[in-house]
Scaffold this active site. Structure first.
Site, PDB file in Angstrom:
ATOM      1  N   ARG A  30     -22.330  -8.347   7.573  1.00  0.00           N
ATOM      2  CA  ARG A  30     -21.055  -9.049   7.763  1.00  0.00           C
ATOM      3  C   ARG A  30     -19.944  -8.055   7.475  1.00  0.00           C
ATOM      4  O   ARG A  30     -19.941  -7.386   6.445  1.00  0.00           O
ATOM      5  CB  ARG A  30     -20.926 -10.262   6.847  1.00  0.00           C
ATOM      6  CG  ARG A  30     -19.502 -10.840   6.842  1.00  0.00           C
ATOM      7  CD  ARG A  30     -19.403 -12.201   6.228  1.00  0.00           C
ATOM      8  NE  ARG A  30     -19.997 -13.201   7.109  1.00  0.00           N
ATOM      9  CZ  ARG A  30     -19.863 -14.519   6.921  1.00  0.00           C
ATOM     10  NH1 ARG A  30     -19.163 -14.972   5.882  1.00  0.00           N
ATOM     11  NH2 ARG A  30     -20.430 -15.373   7.749  1.00  0.00           N
ATOM     12  N   LYS A  46     -15.885   4.430  -3.275  1.00  0.00           N
ATOM     13  CA  LYS A  46     -15.633   5.863  -3.392  1.00  0.00           C
ATOM     14  C   LYS A  46     -15.231   6.472  -2.049  1.00  0.00           C
ATOM     15  O   LYS A  46     -15.020   7.677  -1.952  1.00  0.00           O
ATOM     16  CB  LYS A  46     -16.881   6.565  -3.908  1.00  0.00           C
ATOM     17  CG  LYS A  46     -17.356   6.082  -5.275  1.00  0.00           C
ATOM     18  CD  LYS A  46     -18.664   6.782  -5.660  1.00  0.00           C
ATOM     19  CE  LYS A  46     -19.215   6.271  -6.980  1.00  0.00           C
ATOM     20  NZ  LYS A  46     -20.498   6.927  -7.333  1.00  0.00           N
ATOM     21  N   HIS A  87     -20.411 -14.603  15.798  1.00  0.00           N
ATOM     22  CA  HIS A  87     -21.266 -15.047  14.688  1.00  0.00           C
ATOM     23  C   HIS A  87     -22.485 -15.716  15.322  1.00  0.00           C
ATOM     24  O   HIS A  87     -22.652 -16.935  15.271  1.00  0.00           O
ATOM     25  CB  HIS A  87     -20.499 -16.029  13.810  1.00  0.00           C
ATOM     26  CG  HIS A  87     -21.096 -16.246  12.446  1.00  0.00           C
ATOM     27  ND1 HIS A  87     -22.351 -15.787  12.102  1.00  0.00           N
ATOM     28  CD2 HIS A  87     -20.615 -16.872  11.344  1.00  0.00           C
ATOM     29  CE1 HIS A  87     -22.611 -16.131  10.849  1.00  0.00           C
ATOM     30  NE2 HIS A  87     -21.562 -16.780  10.365  1.00  0.00           N
ATOM     31  N   ARG A 103     -23.015 -19.607   2.545  1.00  0.00           N
ATOM     32  CA  ARG A 103     -24.122 -20.136   3.333  1.00  0.00           C
ATOM     33  C   ARG A 103     -24.876 -19.058   4.101  1.00  0.00           C
ATOM     34  O   ARG A 103     -26.113 -19.023   4.090  1.00  0.00           O
ATOM     35  CB  ARG A 103     -23.603 -21.199   4.324  1.00  0.00           C
ATOM     36  CG  ARG A 103     -23.354 -22.546   3.700  1.00  0.00           C
ATOM     37  CD  ARG A 103     -22.228 -23.292   4.404  1.00  0.00           C
ATOM     38  NE  ARG A 103     -20.973 -22.584   4.255  1.00  0.00           N
ATOM     39  CZ  ARG A 103     -20.207 -22.689   3.156  1.00  0.00           C
ATOM     40  NH1 ARG A 103     -20.565 -23.466   2.178  1.00  0.00           N
ATOM     41  NH2 ARG A 103     -19.087 -21.992   3.056  1.00  0.00           N
ATOM     42  N   THR A 104     -24.148 -18.179   4.785  1.00  0.00           N
ATOM     43  CA  THR A 104     -24.833 -17.185   5.615  1.00  0.00           C
ATOM     44  C   THR A 104     -25.680 -16.255   4.756  1.00  0.00           C
ATOM     45  O   THR A 104     -26.864 -16.024   5.033  1.00  0.00           O
ATOM     46  CB  THR A 104     -23.811 -16.370   6.430  1.00  0.00           C
ATOM     47  OG1 THR A 104     -23.025 -17.264   7.226  1.00  0.00           O
ATOM     48  CG2 THR A 104     -24.515 -15.383   7.348  1.00  0.00           C
TER      49      THR A 104
END
Length: 304
Positions: A107, A86, A135, A57-58
């Site tokens: 995120r 890497k 959030h 959703r986000t």
């Protein structure tokens, strides 16, 4: 009315007027979010998406929001296939993405990552969740949902249910609710109660709250029931997760007998029965849609 922030990292950075500004602008954005109008406010602008943790959703709502505004999106939604594999560090990755884009949505699994990036790049940064921390954009869409469905944010009663210890959505939400004189009921297993430092902050903010462990008897007269899943991935010990898994479930029989709206940041596991979905007061899917106009409002404000 003006917006005072250059980045969106924590709801605690917001003034009440900042929250009200975004909620008002989101209402203006809603026809565009519903594809009833076309917008070109951010033509030629690019949003850089850096998602180190899974998201549905986000991530999709941010991408939708930017494209509804006329802009476009670059970035990644997993570490695989990037130079992170890497050994590239967050600082370097953020520097590169900031060179290619007009704002960054991040995120990350580490609390504090978004503020660290914001302090080290020259474009606006939006925190899309940092570990068990904050959030803030979820909080704003939650507030918008409540306001749209209940008519006001003031003087209502909200029950927060489930994982209150590790849940970054509720950690952000309580600070915003306290701005609007909301009464809060915390319902969770003792092992997953709201962290004491947050309770201490709420006390200083003169927010009225109580702590409970039983579900049904404490939601009969609330305006909002905010369910959360027990987050298996946040538990350091799998056995501790198994002790609390499945303790709270909203069934159709329970929800039919109450007037409060049911919200959930999603994804759900077993805390809301699927037969609840068709009830009028089950709003979690509509809540997910409201993330688009809210995030449109943020992007439109932050990206110059």
């Amino acid at each position: 009315m003006k917006f005072s922030l250059n980045d969106v990292i924590s709801i605690r950075d917001f003034k009440k007027s900042d929250v009200e500004y975004i909620l008002k602008l989101a209402e203006e954005m809603e026809p565009i979010a519903r594809s009833e109008k076309v917008c070109h406010k951010k033509d030629g602008k690019l949003l850089g998406v850096m998602f180190y943790e899974p998201s549905t959703r986000t991530r999709l709502s941010f991408e939708t929001s930017m494209k509804r505004l006329g802009g476009d999106v670059i970035g990644f939604n997993q570490k695989q296939g990037t130079s992170i594999q890497k050994g590239e560090v967050l600082y370097d990755t953020a520097q590169i993405v900031s060179q290619y884009s007009d704002a960054i949505v991040l995120r990350h699994d580490m609390e504090g990552a978004a503020r660290y990036v914001a302090n080290n790049v020259d474009v606006p940064v939006i925190n899309a969740g940092d570990g068990a921390g904050q959030h803030p954009t979820q909080t704003l869409l939650d507030l918008y949902t409540i306001k749209r469905e209940k008519g006001d944010l003031k003087n209502i009663k909200v029950a927060l249910v489930g994982d209150l210890k590790y849940g970054r959505t509720v950690h952000s939400l309580v600070y915003a609710l306290a701005m609007f004189n909301v009464e809060i009921i915390f319902i969770s297993p003792k092992e997953l109660q709201m962290p004491q430092e947050i309770l201490d902050d709420l006390t200083k903010m003169k927010c009225k709250f109580k702590i409970e462990t039983q579900l049904v008897n404490n939601i009969q007269d609330v305006d909002v029931i905010y369910m959360t899943r027990i987050q298996k991935e946040r538990f350091p010990d799998p056995q501790e997760y198994l002790k609390v898994k499945g303790q709270y479930t909203l069934t159709r029989n329970i929800v039919q007998k109450i007037d409060g709206i049911v919200m959930h940041p999603l994804p759900r596991v077993d805390e809301i029965s699927f037969d609840v979905d068709t009830l009028d007061n089950a709003l979690y899917f509509k809540q997910a849609f409201y993330g688009v106009p809210v995030r449109m409002a943020l992007l439109n404000t932050l990206i110059k």
